[in-house]
Design a protein around this motif. Sequence first.
Motif, PDB file in Angstrom:
ATOM      1  N   ASN A 193       3.147   3.414   1.756  1.00  0.00           N
ATOM      2  CA  ASN A 193       2.105   3.414   0.723  1.00  0.00           C
ATOM      3  C   ASN A 193       1.448   2.045   0.586  1.00  0.00           C
ATOM      4  N   THR A 194       2.248   1.027   0.291  1.00  0.00           N
ATOM      5  CA  THR A 194       1.621  -0.280   0.023  1.00  0.00           C
ATOM      6  C   THR A 194       1.093  -0.925   1.308  1.00  0.00           C
ATOM      7  N   ASN A 195       1.930  -0.953   2.348  1.00  0.00           N
ATOM      8  CA  ASN A 195       1.545  -1.736   3.525  1.00  0.00           C
ATOM      9  C   ASN A 195       0.426  -1.076   4.326  1.00  0.00           C
TER      10      ASN A 195
ATOM     11  N   PRO B 100      11.052   0.477   9.861  1.00  0.00           N
ATOM     12  CA  PRO B 100       9.935   1.014   9.056  1.00  0.00           C
ATOM     13  C   PRO B 100       9.055  -0.111   8.505  1.00  0.00           C
ATOM     14  N   TYR B 101       9.672  -1.255   8.123  1.00  0.00           N
ATOM     15  CA  TYR B 101       8.869  -2.392   7.644  1.00  0.00           C
ATOM     16  C   TYR B 101       7.904  -2.874   8.728  1.00  0.00           C
ATOM     17  N   SER B 102       8.449  -3.207   9.910  1.00  0.00           N
ATOM     18  CA  SER B 102       7.571  -3.793  10.931  1.00  0.00           C
ATOM     19  C   SER B 102       6.557  -2.773  11.439  1.00  0.00           C
TER      20      SER B 102
ATOM     21  N   ASN C 202       9.880 -15.924  10.284  1.00  0.00           N
ATOM     22  CA  ASN C 202      10.604 -15.893   9.004  1.00  0.00           C
ATOM     23  C   ASN C 202      10.336 -17.135   8.171  1.00  0.00           C
ATOM     24  N   ASN C 203      10.025 -16.920   6.902  1.00  0.00           N
ATOM     25  CA  ASN C 203       9.786 -18.037   5.975  1.00  0.00           C
ATOM     26  C   ASN C 203      11.030 -18.307   5.140  1.00  0.00           C
ATOM     27  N   TYR C 204      11.152 -19.548   4.694  1.00  0.00           N
ATOM     28  CA  TYR C 204      12.207 -19.903   3.738  1.00  0.00           C
ATOM     29  C   TYR C 204      11.627 -20.987   2.841  1.00  0.00           C
TER      30      TYR C 204
ATOM     31  N   ILE D 197      -3.993 -10.895  -7.572  1.00  0.00           N
ATOM     32  CA  ILE D 197      -3.804  -9.470  -7.893  1.00  0.00           C
ATOM     33  C   ILE D 197      -2.411  -9.068  -7.446  1.00  0.00           C
ATOM     34  N   ASP D 198      -1.585  -8.621  -8.365  1.00  0.00           N
ATOM     35  CA  ASP D 198      -0.212  -8.252  -8.021  1.00  0.00           C
ATOM     36  C   ASP D 198       0.228  -7.098  -8.921  1.00  0.00           C
ATOM     37  N   LYS D 199       0.942  -6.163  -8.306  1.00  0.00           N
ATOM     38  CA  LYS D 199       1.429  -4.995  -9.056  1.00  0.00           C
ATOM     39  C   LYS D 199       2.660  -5.336  -9.885  1.00  0.00           C
ATOM     40  N   LEU D 200       3.301  -6.464  -9.554  1.00  0.00           N
ATOM     41  CA  LEU D 200       4.556  -6.896 -10.185  1.00  0.00           C
ATOM     42  C   LEU D 200       5.683  -5.895  -9.906  1.00  0.00           C
ATOM     43  N   THR D 201       6.036  -5.758  -8.637  1.00  0.00           N
ATOM     44  CA  THR D 201       7.208  -4.966  -8.252  1.00  0.00           C
ATOM     45  C   THR D 201       8.465  -5.794  -8.536  1.00  0.00           C
ATOM     46  N   TYR D 202       9.626  -5.250  -8.160  1.00  0.00           N
ATOM     47  CA  TYR D 202      10.890  -5.963  -8.359  1.00  0.00           C
ATOM     48  C   TYR D 202      10.846  -7.362  -7.732  1.00  0.00           C
TER      49      TYR D 202
ATOM     50  N   SER E  88      -2.347  -5.275 -10.916  1.00  0.00           N
ATOM     51  CA  SER E  88      -2.985  -4.088 -10.368  1.00  0.00           C
ATOM     52  C   SER E  88      -2.344  -3.710  -9.035  1.00  0.00           C
ATOM     53  N   ASP E  89      -2.544  -2.445  -8.656  1.00  0.00           N
ATOM     54  CA  ASP E  89      -1.966  -1.925  -7.412  1.00  0.00           C
ATOM     55  C   ASP E  89      -3.057  -1.908  -6.349  1.00  0.00           C
ATOM     56  N   ILE E  90      -2.772  -2.464  -5.172  1.00  0.00           N
ATOM     57  CA  ILE E  90      -3.805  -2.493  -4.128  1.00  0.00           C
ATOM     58  C   ILE E  90      -4.138  -1.096  -3.614  1.00  0.00           C
ATOM     59  N   CYS E  91      -3.305  -0.101  -3.943  1.00  0.00           N
ATOM     60  CA  CYS E  91      -3.616   1.278  -3.540  1.00  0.00           C
ATOM     61  C   CYS E  91      -4.658   1.927  -4.466  1.00  0.00           C
TER      62      CYS E  91
ATOM     63  N   SER F 152       5.160  -0.467   9.580  1.00  0.00           N
ATOM     64  CA  SER F 152       4.091  -0.374   8.572  1.00  0.00           C
ATOM     65  C   SER F 152       3.182  -1.606   8.657  1.00  0.00           C
ATOM     66  N   LYS F 153       3.764  -2.780   8.943  1.00  0.00           N
ATOM     67  CA  LYS F 153       2.930  -3.979   9.087  1.00  0.00           C
ATOM     68  C   LYS F 153       2.072  -3.877  10.362  1.00  0.00           C
ATOM     69  N   ALA F 154       2.659  -3.326  11.440  1.00  0.00           N
ATOM     70  CA  ALA F 154       1.894  -3.166  12.688  1.00  0.00           C
ATOM     71  C   ALA F 154       0.688  -2.256  12.439  1.00  0.00           C
TER      72      ALA F 154
ATOM     73  N   ALA G  15       2.314 -13.062  -6.840  1.00  0.00           N
ATOM     74  CA  ALA G  15       3.522 -13.301  -7.641  1.00  0.00           C
ATOM     75  C   ALA G  15       4.774 -13.198  -6.785  1.00  0.00           C
ATOM     76  N   GLY G  16       4.594 -13.018  -5.465  1.00  0.00           N
ATOM     77  CA  GLY G  16       5.736 -12.973  -4.553  1.00  0.00           C
ATOM     78  C   GLY G  16       6.040 -14.362  -3.996  1.00  0.00           C
ATOM     79  N   PHE G  17       6.904 -14.392  -3.015  1.00  0.00           N
ATOM     80  CA  PHE G  17       7.399 -15.658  -2.457  1.00  0.00           C
ATOM     81  C   PHE G  17       6.270 -16.466  -1.790  1.00  0.00           C
ATOM     82  N   ILE G  18       5.649 -15.909  -0.760  1.00  0.00           N
ATOM     83  CA  ILE G  18       4.630 -16.672  -0.025  1.00  0.00           C
ATOM     84  C   ILE G  18       3.335 -16.729  -0.840  1.00  0.00           C
ATOM     85  N   GLY G  19       2.988 -15.606  -1.488  1.00  0.00           N
ATOM     86  CA  GLY G  19       1.750 -15.569  -2.274  1.00  0.00           C
ATOM     87  C   GLY G  19       1.737 -16.621  -3.369  1.00  0.00           C
TER      88      GLY G  19
ATOM     89  N   GLU H 113       5.394  -4.509   0.609  1.00  0.00           N
ATOM     90  CA  GLU H 113       6.846  -4.361   0.544  1.00  0.00           C
ATOM     91  C   GLU H 113       7.357  -5.127   1.750  1.00  0.00           C
ATOM     92  N   SER H 114       8.338  -6.027   1.538  1.00  0.00           N
ATOM     93  CA  SER H 114       8.602  -7.013   2.597  1.00  0.00           C
ATOM     94  C   SER H 114      10.040  -7.069   3.098  1.00  0.00           C
ATOM     95  N   HIS H 115      10.939  -6.242   2.569  1.00  0.00           N
ATOM     96  CA  HIS H 115      12.337  -6.415   2.962  1.00  0.00           C
ATOM     97  C   HIS H 115      12.794  -5.307   3.918  1.00  0.00           C
TER      98      HIS H 115
HETATM   99  N1  LIG Z   1       8.901 -13.530   3.933  1.00  0.00           N
HETATM  100  C1  LIG Z   1       8.696 -13.717   5.227  1.00  0.00           C
HETATM  101  O1  LIG Z   1       9.545 -14.311   5.909  1.00  0.00           O
HETATM  102  C2  LIG Z   1       7.413 -13.260   5.876  1.00  0.00           C
HETATM  103  C3  LIG Z   1       7.133 -13.674   7.192  1.00  0.00           C
HETATM  104  C4  LIG Z   1       5.918 -13.272   7.772  1.00  0.00           C
HETATM  105  C5  LIG Z   1       5.027 -12.495   7.067  1.00  0.00           C
HETATM  106  N2  LIG Z   1       5.321 -12.093   5.803  1.00  0.00           N
HETATM  107  C6  LIG Z   1       4.323 -11.284   5.077  1.00  0.00           C
HETATM  108  O2  LIG Z   1       3.823 -12.103   4.031  1.00  0.00           O
HETATM  109  C7  LIG Z   1       3.496 -11.312   2.903  1.00  0.00           C
HETATM  110  C8  LIG Z   1       4.220 -11.820   1.678  1.00  0.00           C
HETATM  111  O3  LIG Z   1       5.626 -11.799   1.915  1.00  0.00           O
HETATM  112  P1  LIG Z   1       6.659 -12.283   0.795  1.00  0.00           P
HETATM  113  O4  LIG Z   1       7.908 -12.629   1.495  1.00  0.00           O
HETATM  114  O5  LIG Z   1       5.987 -13.255  -0.089  1.00  0.00           O
HETATM  115  O6  LIG Z   1       6.876 -10.907   0.013  1.00  0.00           O
HETATM  116  P2  LIG Z   1       7.452 -10.672  -1.456  1.00  0.00           P
HETATM  117  O7  LIG Z   1       8.198  -9.379  -1.371  1.00  0.00           O
HETATM  118  O8  LIG Z   1       8.155 -11.873  -1.957  1.00  0.00           O
HETATM  119  O9  LIG Z   1       6.151 -10.494  -2.374  1.00  0.00           O
HETATM  120  C9  LIG Z   1       5.306  -9.388  -2.251  1.00  0.00           C
HETATM  121  C10 LIG Z   1       4.420  -9.334  -3.470  1.00  0.00           C
HETATM  122  O10 LIG Z   1       3.512  -8.221  -3.316  1.00  0.00           O
HETATM  123  C11 LIG Z   1       3.457  -7.532  -4.559  1.00  0.00           C
HETATM  124  N3  LIG Z   1       3.134  -6.112  -4.285  1.00  0.00           N
HETATM  125  C12 LIG Z   1       3.930  -5.195  -3.674  1.00  0.00           C
HETATM  126  N4  LIG Z   1       3.308  -3.999  -3.640  1.00  0.00           N
HETATM  127  C13 LIG Z   1       2.090  -4.177  -4.228  1.00  0.00           C
HETATM  128  C14 LIG Z   1       0.998  -3.328  -4.482  1.00  0.00           C
HETATM  129  N5  LIG Z   1       1.017  -2.023  -4.122  1.00  0.00           N
HETATM  130  N6  LIG Z   1      -0.096  -3.833  -5.092  1.00  0.00           N
HETATM  131  C15 LIG Z   1      -0.137  -5.135  -5.472  1.00  0.00           C
HETATM  132  N7  LIG Z   1       0.875  -5.986  -5.276  1.00  0.00           N
HETATM  133  C16 LIG Z   1       1.985  -5.510  -4.656  1.00  0.00           C
HETATM  134  C17 LIG Z   1       4.834  -7.679  -5.163  1.00  0.00           C
HETATM  135  O11 LIG Z   1       4.805  -7.452  -6.578  1.00  0.00           O
HETATM  136  C18 LIG Z   1       5.195  -9.108  -4.783  1.00  0.00           C
HETATM  137  O12 LIG Z   1       4.772 -10.026  -5.772  1.00  0.00           O
HETATM  138  C19 LIG Z   1       3.874  -9.869   3.278  1.00  0.00           C
HETATM  139  O13 LIG Z   1       2.709  -9.215   3.698  1.00  0.00           O
HETATM  140  C20 LIG Z   1       4.860 -10.027   4.407  1.00  0.00           C
HETATM  141  O14 LIG Z   1       4.803  -8.917   5.269  1.00  0.00           O
HETATM  142  C21 LIG Z   1       6.501 -12.454   5.188  1.00  0.00           C
END
Ligand SMILES: NC(=O)c1ccc[n+]([C@@H]2O[C@H](COP(=O)([O-])OP(=O)(O)OC[C@H]3O[C@@H](n4cnc5c(N)ncnc54)[C@H](O)[C@@H]3O)[C@@H](O)[C@H]2O)c1
Length: 352
Positions: free
Chosen positions: A98-100, A157-159, A187-189, A31-36, A57-60, A161-163, A9-13, A83-85
């Motif tokens: 927690n999430t990443n 902290p973001y990068s 970076n995606n757009y 599967i998405d927790k539906l965060t902000y 659902s929460d992946i944790c 946690s991803k690392a 339910a996020g941008f790339i997903g 968490e992506s920001h």
């Molecule tokens: N946006 C970018 O430019 C970019 C670039 C490279 C990689 N990525 C990676 O791609 C992935 C998606 O990025 P995005 O920009 O679409 O992020 P986003 O923040 O738009 O979406 C993240 C989604 O994950 C869900 N989520 C968060 N915590 C969760 C949890 N505990 N359980 C289940 N769902 C949860 C949120 O509800 C949201 O729908 C991330 O892993 C990010 O690190 C993003």
Amino acid sequence: MRILVTGGAGFIGSAVCRRLVLQTSAAVVNIDKLTYAADLTSLASIEGLGSYAFLQSDICDREAMDLAFADYEPDAIIHLAAESHVDRSITGPEAFVNTNIVGTYTLLEAARSYYERLPFTRRKQFRFIHVSTDEVYGSLGPDDLFREDTPYRPSSPYSASKAASDHLALAWFTTYGLPVIVSNCSNNYGPYQFPEKLIPLTILNAIDRKPLPVYGDGRNIRDWLHVDDHAAGLIRLLYEGRPGEKYNFGGDGQRSNLEVVTQVCDVLDRLSPGAGARRSLITFVPDRPGHDARYAIDASKAHRELGWEPTRTFERGLAETVGWYLKNRAWWERARCGVYDGSRLGLLVAQH
Ligand SMILES: NC(=O)c1ccc[n+]([C@@H]2O[C@H](COP(=O)([O-])OP(=O)(O)OC[C@H]3O[C@@H](n4cnc5c(N)ncnc54)[C@H](O)[C@@H]3O)[C@@H](O)[C@H]2O)c1
């Protein structure tokens, strides 16, 4: 193929889910927790189709993940939930850990337990695509490129946690034989991006003729890739990627932040002309703490091994994206009014 997508339910997903359901024969469970950051209306074009299902659902939550694997019996998983920001990770790193990290660990363990019970032929096909970022590599000098073997030096902290999650994912391949593939993308757009990231935030502020904040001197460079090209690359990984390998994705679209903001202004002036040039709205603001100077991707491995190429230039993709935000006010107004008003995040408060 039945594919479990996390963070759909996020941008790339959501781009991945739309593409899988509308352009391939795959069935998808999201599967998405539906965060902000989530918005189910991004999936309106596939909602109700028999090949798409949603599970909040929460992946944790290990029990919920075990149940999801048992119920849907996926052939593959594309793991995007995060968490992506970066700015939010500076203000509040806990959710990122927690999430990443813990969430990825939980998902890897649930996938491993499911995978080990699969019959041999299905095990051979199974893939766990772990979606990560180029930010794990840290900051580049003026000429270098990130390659798959570039050492990790995360700054935020973001990068970080991803690392950590990338290391866990690859360790689950090396230690347990889980067929993990890691992607590191720039970076995606594109459409449906939550308006806290540079491009949508700038577009919306520029539509409203509000100040356009640029961090520091605006010379930090990012390598932009359209989200649909990224989604296509991730789907290629399912079929062509080699387990245990990393693949970098990038659009050969290096631009400084100032160039990006200026270009958004010029496109908007063309598509929605009015009271003067929007470049005059650009305002330089204090830099992000730990702001990496430059990211740039060598995507030659993805070109060579996956036959993947980006299909859009940055100019074309940006013009389409600005046009999309102009036409889809109802989509972004929900986020802008109810969730995040565009104010500055991630500045440190001085400690005394
Ligand atoms: N946006 C970018 O430019 C970019 C670039 C490279 C990689 N990525 C990676 O791609 C992935 C998606 O990025 P995005 O920009 O679409 O992020 P986003 O923040 O738009 O979406 C993240 C989604 O994950 C869900 N989520 C968060 N915590 C969760 C949890 N505990 N359980 C289940 N769902 C949860 C949120 O509800 C949201 O729908 C991330 O892993 C990010 O690190 C993003």
